[in-house]
Scaffold this motif. Structure first.
Motif, PDB file in Angstrom:
ATOM      1  N   LYS A   1       0.925  -1.219   0.051  1.00 25.25           N
ATOM      2  CA  LYS A   1      -0.071   0.006   0.377  1.00 25.25           C
ATOM      3  C   LYS A   1       1.132   1.853  -0.133  1.00 25.25           C
ATOM      4  O   LYS A   1       0.276   2.189  -0.332  1.00 25.25           O
ATOM      5  CB  LYS A   1      -1.011   0.254   1.323  1.00 25.25           C
ATOM      6  N   SER A   2       1.828   1.124   0.642  1.00 26.23           N
ATOM      7  CA  SER A   2       2.915   2.557   0.357  1.00 26.23           C
ATOM      8  C   SER A   2       3.731   2.506  -0.942  1.00 26.23           C
ATOM      9  O   SER A   2       4.005   3.860  -0.757  1.00 26.23           O
ATOM     10  CB  SER A   2       4.419   2.177   1.282  1.00 26.23           C
ATOM     11  N   GLY A   3       3.409   1.753  -1.948  1.00 28.53           N
ATOM     12  CA  GLY A   3       4.232   2.162  -3.300  1.00 28.53           C
ATOM     13  C   GLY A   3       4.591   0.752  -3.887  1.00 28.53           C
ATOM     14  O   GLY A   3       4.236  -0.613  -3.902  1.00 28.53           O
ATOM     15  N   GLU A   4       5.995   0.771  -4.441  1.00 25.10           N
ATOM     16  CA  GLU A   4       6.488   0.045  -5.407  1.00 25.10           C
ATOM     17  C   GLU A   4       8.425  -0.513  -5.458  1.00 25.10           C
ATOM     18  O   GLU A   4       8.172   0.689  -4.670  1.00 25.10           O
ATOM     19  CB  GLU A   4       5.703   0.047  -6.885  1.00 25.10           C
ATOM     20  N   ILE A   5       8.479  -1.069  -5.739  1.00 28.26           N
ATOM     21  CA  ILE A   5      10.075  -1.442  -5.507  1.00 28.26           C
ATOM     22  C   ILE A   5      10.778  -2.549  -6.320  1.00 28.26           C
ATOM     23  O   ILE A   5       9.874  -3.706  -6.557  1.00 28.26           O
ATOM     24  CB  ILE A   5      10.662  -1.525  -4.066  1.00 28.26           C
ATOM     25  N   GLU A   6      11.315  -1.938  -7.958  1.00 26.60           N
ATOM     26  CA  GLU A   6      11.968  -2.637  -8.270  1.00 26.60           C
ATOM     27  C   GLU A   6      12.770  -3.803  -7.725  1.00 26.60           C
ATOM     28  O   GLU A   6      13.770  -2.921  -6.784  1.00 26.60           O
ATOM     29  CB  GLU A   6      12.491  -2.060  -9.839  1.00 26.60           C
ATOM     30  N   ALA A   7      13.203  -4.742  -7.905  1.00 30.72           N
ATOM     31  CA  ALA A   7      13.677  -5.469  -7.450  1.00 30.72           C
ATOM     32  C   ALA A   7      13.847  -6.895  -8.626  1.00 30.72           C
ATOM     33  O   ALA A   7      13.674  -7.719  -9.272  1.00 30.72           O
ATOM     34  CB  ALA A   7      12.811  -6.996  -6.276  1.00 30.72           C
ATOM     35  N   ARG A   8      15.565  -7.200  -8.452  1.00 36.87           N
ATOM     36  CA  ARG A   8      16.527  -8.331  -8.989  1.00 36.87           C
ATOM     37  C   ARG A   8      16.457  -9.421  -8.199  1.00 36.87           C
ATOM     38  O   ARG A   8      17.095  -9.323  -6.749  1.00 36.87           O
ATOM     39  CB  ARG A   8      17.354  -7.629  -9.375  1.00 36.87           C
ATOM     40  N   VAL A   9      16.944 -10.268  -8.627  1.00 35.74           N
ATOM     41  CA  VAL A   9      17.177 -11.953  -8.381  1.00 35.74           C
ATOM     42  C   VAL A   9      18.239 -12.083  -9.862  1.00 35.74           C
ATOM     43  O   VAL A   9      17.992 -12.715 -10.756  1.00 35.74           O
ATOM     44  CB  VAL A   9      15.952 -12.818  -8.219  1.00 35.74           C
ATOM     45  N   TRP A  10      19.274 -12.225  -9.334  1.00 36.65           N
ATOM     46  CA  TRP A  10      20.579 -11.912  -9.586  1.00 36.65           C
ATOM     47  C   TRP A  10      21.032 -13.661  -9.742  1.00 36.65           C
ATOM     48  O   TRP A  10      21.976 -14.277 -11.033  1.00 36.65           O
ATOM     49  CB  TRP A  10      21.721 -11.893  -9.490  1.00 36.65           C
ATOM     50  N   GLU A  11      20.204 -14.661  -8.356  1.00 34.65           N
ATOM     51  CA  GLU A  11      20.981 -15.956  -8.183  1.00 34.65           C
ATOM     52  C   GLU A  11      19.584 -16.758  -8.268  1.00 34.65           C
ATOM     53  O   GLU A  11      19.243 -16.456  -7.886  1.00 34.65           O
ATOM     54  CB  GLU A  11      21.532 -15.790  -7.022  1.00 34.65           C
ATOM     55  N   ARG A  12      20.005 -17.662  -8.546  1.00 35.98           N
ATOM     56  CA  ARG A  12      18.789 -18.939  -8.002  1.00 35.98           C
ATOM     57  C   ARG A  12      17.843 -18.173  -9.355  1.00 35.98           C
ATOM     58  O   ARG A  12      16.606 -18.543  -8.503  1.00 35.98           O
ATOM     59  CB  ARG A  12      18.866 -19.588  -7.645  1.00 35.98           C
ATOM     60  N   ALA A  13      17.807 -17.442 -10.137  1.00 40.55           N
ATOM     61  CA  ALA A  13      16.976 -17.309 -11.054  1.00 40.55           C
ATOM     62  C   ALA A  13      16.092 -18.137 -11.351  1.00 40.55           C
ATOM     63  O   ALA A  13      14.280 -18.081 -11.248  1.00 40.55           O
ATOM     64  CB  ALA A  13      17.426 -16.091 -12.053  1.00 40.55           C
ATOM     65  N   ASP A  14      16.804 -19.138 -12.322  1.00 35.03           N
ATOM     66  CA  ASP A  14      15.064 -19.974 -12.885  1.00 35.03           C
ATOM     67  C   ASP A  14      14.535 -20.305 -11.733  1.00 35.03           C
ATOM     68  O   ASP A  14      13.334 -20.760 -11.980  1.00 35.03           O
ATOM     69  CB  ASP A  14      15.771 -20.926 -13.607  1.00 35.03           C
ATOM     70  N   GLU A  15      15.488 -21.071 -10.628  1.00 33.66           N
ATOM     71  CA  GLU A  15      14.738 -22.067  -9.824  1.00 33.66           C
ATOM     72  C   GLU A  15      13.483 -21.112  -8.725  1.00 33.66           C
ATOM     73  O   GLU A  15      12.093 -21.447  -8.854  1.00 33.66           O
ATOM     74  CB  GLU A  15      15.842 -22.297  -8.743  1.00 33.66           C
TER      75      GLU A  15
END
Lengths: 317, 317, 317, 317, 317, 317
Positions: F43-57
């Motif tokens: 509810k406060s808004g949004e944040i972009e996140a990145r998964v660099w490891e084990r991304a497929d899993e």
């Protein structure tokens, strides 16, 4: 006059010049260091500047809307020129030449004002003549008129623009009335002189052109009616009907309700004033539009008019 | 010239004059007698006429849109003047002076045409000059131009009105361009000359002003582009771009889609032509409006402009 | 008060009463006799009158816009009541009760003015209170306010209409602000009091409601800004920002450019004032509409709103 | 046909293919090295390319709007595919297949043209039939018609689009007229054939679809009237009224002033042509809209229509 | 069927026929006698009638909106036919043939209904087929559908007009969908059948076509959604999405907010339904317009479309 | 309640919290490694996140619109906060508090609902009272009403917003009707209660506010008419006219065709409901606008109203 303008800074060039601070933001790097992002402007445009060292200390010394002296170096970053700042200090407004920060008319304001006065002094109507002289005798008004811009929009916000437009319109009026009978030329000339005079209070233009609160909430039409009413009160025996006709020119000169005129033009002079005011503005705007791209016969798109214009290159022959 | 016009007929006056039949209706009285109601017009206005005797016989001799010679007597009926007819016979069109049936400009068409030609002959552009001469050499076109009205509407449908307006606009163009640099004055003058020329085919104006079928279905903008294209084809080496710029003036001169221009003005000349064309029409219309009531400073309501106008009586001093 | 009104005259009834002359025309009968056609009005409506005898003599004694005393007899002619006049003489304006010629509010102007004053005297803002008192102390203004109509249109041109509407709006404001926090109720009340005050000069309303020239050429918005500016000048230390906010309420209260406001409402108070002003006017207009036909649940068509309204008869239960 | 299209280039893929240069900009790196940024397009879309080595030398060899052969390698940069260029040389237009650079209709232009001709050859009106044959005999016109796109907008600018739309509209006309009596089907079919024919000159479409100067300043409506007028002049005894009705279909087919028609549809055929032209365009546009997101029943937002569309998946059953 | 219609009455003709009383007003002659003015209508138009004798007695026997039997004589008065009444008595509604008072479609309602049903019975979608059959099984609905007019406006208020228009639209849909792929024809056919079905409750049409209160306050779009919802509730397992898509066709079929659609068409079927509904209405309206004047190629002015139409007389060849 | 919201994450901060997945995209690095880009919202808004490891899993374990528990660390990247993810797993909806993901009204829904019920229970009209009680007895409806937002737009999509607005409007109605006579207050109160009730089905608001398909294709006006019709059917002897008047309030409450009302307000109650609904929304919107910049008297620009607002700071004194 400044030695170096924002638009002329090149990669690696050493910079030492005055700017106006249009924005100032603090940031923190990944490694926890404080830095400043500043937007610096002058009449040539703007440049983004970064302070990476002593950011907190330097940042305390100035604020948005201050004039500052900046030392640093030009740097190309992702295809855009930036300024990497070593030193930035606030300087007093009196040390600064306003013309460096606002573009100005190519015509000399003194000469334009003289020409405007000499045209108005040809009027035969003694009441309007007296009103014109009362305006000329108001030093503060004349000082503002020499400087005021014609508009706020990014594209033509230049000093003395109001005077340039009013004079051009009055000269156009002189020519157009020769083609018709029964037009009150003196009334029209005073309309040309006063129709935008409220803009001297509608805008601030000491650093950058912006609306005043009164300009935003009342607008120059209403403000100039009040101004003219006060001037007329100082003139003995000014005919009531003449005052009414003059004020009608002011309130109706935008020509239509949707452009902020509370009354439609209801005299032949009001119709002419609106039409020529509009035409004079359009001709200047079109002729000053940049090209779409270098060498093109088409201009950049004009938002307000909703189109590009084709330049007839034969016209210069 | 007629000796007596419809608007001048008085109660009991004997009448013997020519009229155009605008309407003809048969009626039958309570007592079973046949009678005719006729609307007779000339340039002064209209009068209702009644044929009470020999109605069937006389009625067979003429029809709507015929010119007729009428003998009879003026009669006040319920506050309106009527004509009680004794004799009515069809007369040939050749016996009739068109000026008696359509109002005409107060200016002499020959003099106006000469002045228009002398202005165009000052042009420096050899191609436009050749085009102007090709138009002048077209006798049929010149004949129609001398006569054509400026519009159909009831209020200003007068012979030579097209010529009067075009000339006034061209003279206004000459003055206005002095106030600006970089305007192609020759192109603008040809635009002033040709912008409404299609009206010679858009209207019929031998008896009363009315739209032709082509005028209604295509309009003068499209028709005059075709006309100008044909004339240009007769001139060797007329530059394609110049032809394009001239035709653009024609298709865009109404200034907005909602007024029937398929393209907006996209050159500075097209913007000027539209603006001055509109202004010249408005000044004439306002100055010719009748008073609201005798002595009033206000004019009658103007439908198209949606307002009355206030007459500044000081202007005449 | 008149003994007999135009709308109450019956066939063959003898009439001796005062009227306002709205039109006067001379005519001549078939037999060459002079006669007069007169339109007589009072607050109940109008009646057509004819003078068949001594028309020239009687006609010289009065003119349009005069009050006259008329003696004659009602006559049904082609389904409409007419007045056949024996005697008609001009009477002095001072002999006439204005209320006989203009409809008036059903509420007493003195009581309404008292209530309006008592509401404004509850304001806590000392500057606005001083401004209100300065208005109350202006006898001429109060005199006009007691009388002025709310509008010119045929449907609600009644004396004290301006006062009735302003008071109703102020009472509505008092209620509405209770539902919200952070509204400047004093500013809103002064807006309710002054938003239409310029109408006292926009209209003449001594005989019939009509626009003054100044009303037509400047409008009540601009005129009341000038009026309020003058009043504020008489009050020491009136805050400039407060003056600006008050004047903004006046120039923006029509809510949209197309309704003649040169500025849109830009404060929450300006938004509320426009909305409630509009709603109060609409409720009164709808509730006063006549029925479409006797007994119908639908009202007559309302031109400005573009519809008829359905009356919920259950509401009265 | 190209072996590799812009949209198909993958990370690290080696590239050797032809492209059209849509933009070319010189830059300088922080370390003072020159580099080029190029926008390369083909019918599949566009890709940004960078020349980091020999930038000045390679840059001199080609310009914007040239076709070039490019060798290099695909590179993912910040989530977008880029092309890192080793070699780029200008190639002559004649070496290039236009279909590689502009998308084209899924239908074969030859077959479409044949079907269009066979429909028109069913017409019974000998004059319209002669006009159609005169158009078919114009090789240049037929060549352009096979190729011309239906519009410029980024979303459907495909070769042969004009032919595809005209044919679909004519087939629709054939069906619709069966439902009504008294429609002139031959006139309508010619209207369907010619209503957009001016687009062959309104656009350039050899490399990318763009407006010509004439297209921008006159528009296809006016241009096709001129074209049709010339063709009609070659046909003996073509009835004037028929020519008028056909040209009326062309000038009115946008259906409203605001869409650039200088005349409203004033025949039943003109009303039908406008309506079906509009409907055929809309059906194609809606059916070709991409999904809002994969699997969604809603399409992407359509700017001109101001909405998304819901896909009825049941319709395929 | 009546023996004599209002439009056919001639001077001095004896009349004995049925009429609907559209207005009844009492008057009093100069000499004090009571008389009645009555407006009598039937499907051919209207005639004004006067009762000079026994006015009070006869007047008590009937009222506005009653059917009456009238005996009297035609009389030409000031060029208009009047009816001088000897006898007028109220007759019961059951004695009157509705078709005498409302014009009706030239097509037989039974045949049209059969054709409509046979088209709908070709649908493959079992749910829509079940819905159609549920409507056919509703005797009251079918009775109203056979009779209901297509509109109220003076120009086409004829019995069975709704059925005629719905059938024509459905037949048009069948043809148009052949030109495209991927259109849900069954959904479209049901849209054609039901899009105006609410008009059976929006209007009264037993004596003259008029709006019901519900028609005025809710409109046929909202009313038919309610009606269709009820019918769907009677059909087991009607898919929710299908119901939604069908109701969407109804609420959006006017195509734009300003024409009273609360939602824009958002499926390809909704776009097609709106377009063809509009086209079918326009073709009928244009083809049924009277001539401007006898023999003219131009029709009378059509208010809603804002123009006259030109009749292509060649079309009939 | 969540311990940490998206807007509060700082550089280098360790994060372990619940989010809603608004978008999920797979990417490949230059070096060929797979990674995920995720948009996380609360509810406060949004944040972009990145998964660099084990991304497929990790990517296989959740999808768009799932709630997830995320562990990772805040990271400033190019001036924007990002989340570098170590662990992300889907969590069941039942483990999540809806209030963490949608902002909610500052008022307690239970208290608001009680106040709303107590106001409606003051109604004297027994039919409307029965209808209100039927709504209160519908547990599902009451559950949705406690939660539903007032609108979808990004700026005020908060839970219980519909209830807050309806209650405020009803309280405003109570006050306003005191100022007028002859208003059906019970009808108006039910209009205030039900005018937006269809929004409980127009929106989904379990995770984020969005339109349902039915909301998009039919809209809340049409949906609430159906809902009210069903409720009325359960109440014996509910007067037909009362049902009509109530439904008219619903279909007309947007006040104009262009805002999606298929009918204009045609009762005085409908006019009042539209006006106060609009005013209540505007006051809340203006008062909740953020400042243009810190300390400014001007608010941020409001798109729908086309202006900024000036804050009268004196109002708080």
């Amino acid at each position: 006059m400044k030695s170096l303008f924002a638009a002329d800074i090149r990669d690696n060039q050493l910079v030492d010049s005055m700017f106006l601070v249009a924005a100032k933001t603090h940031g923190v790097t990944k490694t926890g260091n404080s830095y400043l992002t500043i937007k610096l402007i002058d009449k040539s445009g703007e440049i983004e500047a970064r302070v990476w060292e002593r950011a907190d200390e330097l940042g305390r010394g100035f604020d948005k809307n201050d004039f500052v002296r900046v030392r640093g170096q030009g740097t190309l970053y992702q295809g855009k020129m930036q300024l990497r700042v070593q030193e930035v200090v606030r300087v007093d407004e009196t040390k600064v030449a306003a013309e460096d920060f606002l573009p100005k008319s190519v015509y000399d304001p003194e000469s334009m004002l003289e020409e405007l006065q000499s045209i108005l002094r040809t009027m035969k109507n003694p009441h309007l003549l007296a009103l014109a002289e009362a305006c000329f005798a108001d030093d503060e008004l004349m000082r503002l008129l020499r400087q005021a811009p014609g508009a706020k929009t990014i594209h033509h916000p230049y000093l003395s623009g109001l005077l340039e437009h009013s004079l051009s319109l009055m000269k156009l009026i002189v020519k157009v009335v020769e083609n018709y009978k029964g037009i009150d030329v003196d009334l029209l000339l005073m309309g040309g002189f006063l129709h935008d005079i409220g803009k001297v209070y509608e805008f601030t233009f000491d650093r950058a052109v912006d609306y005043t609160d009164a300009g935003q909430l009342l607008g120059h039409l209403v403000m100039e009616v009040e101004m003219v009413t006060r001037k007329i009160e100082t003139i003995p025996e000014f005919p009531a009907e003449l005052a009414l006709l003059l004020k009608h020119l002011l309130v109706s000169h935008h020509g239509a309700y949707e452009f902020g005129s509370p009354k439609l033009p209801q005299t032949v002079e009001a119709v002419i004033l609106h039409s020529l005011d509009d035409l004079d503005g359009k001709i200047q705007a079109i002729q000053n539009l940049p090209e779409k791209e270098p060498g093109s016969k088409w201009t950049a798109f004009h938002r307000a008019y909703g189109r590009s214009f084709y330049r007839n290159k034969m016209e210069a022959q």
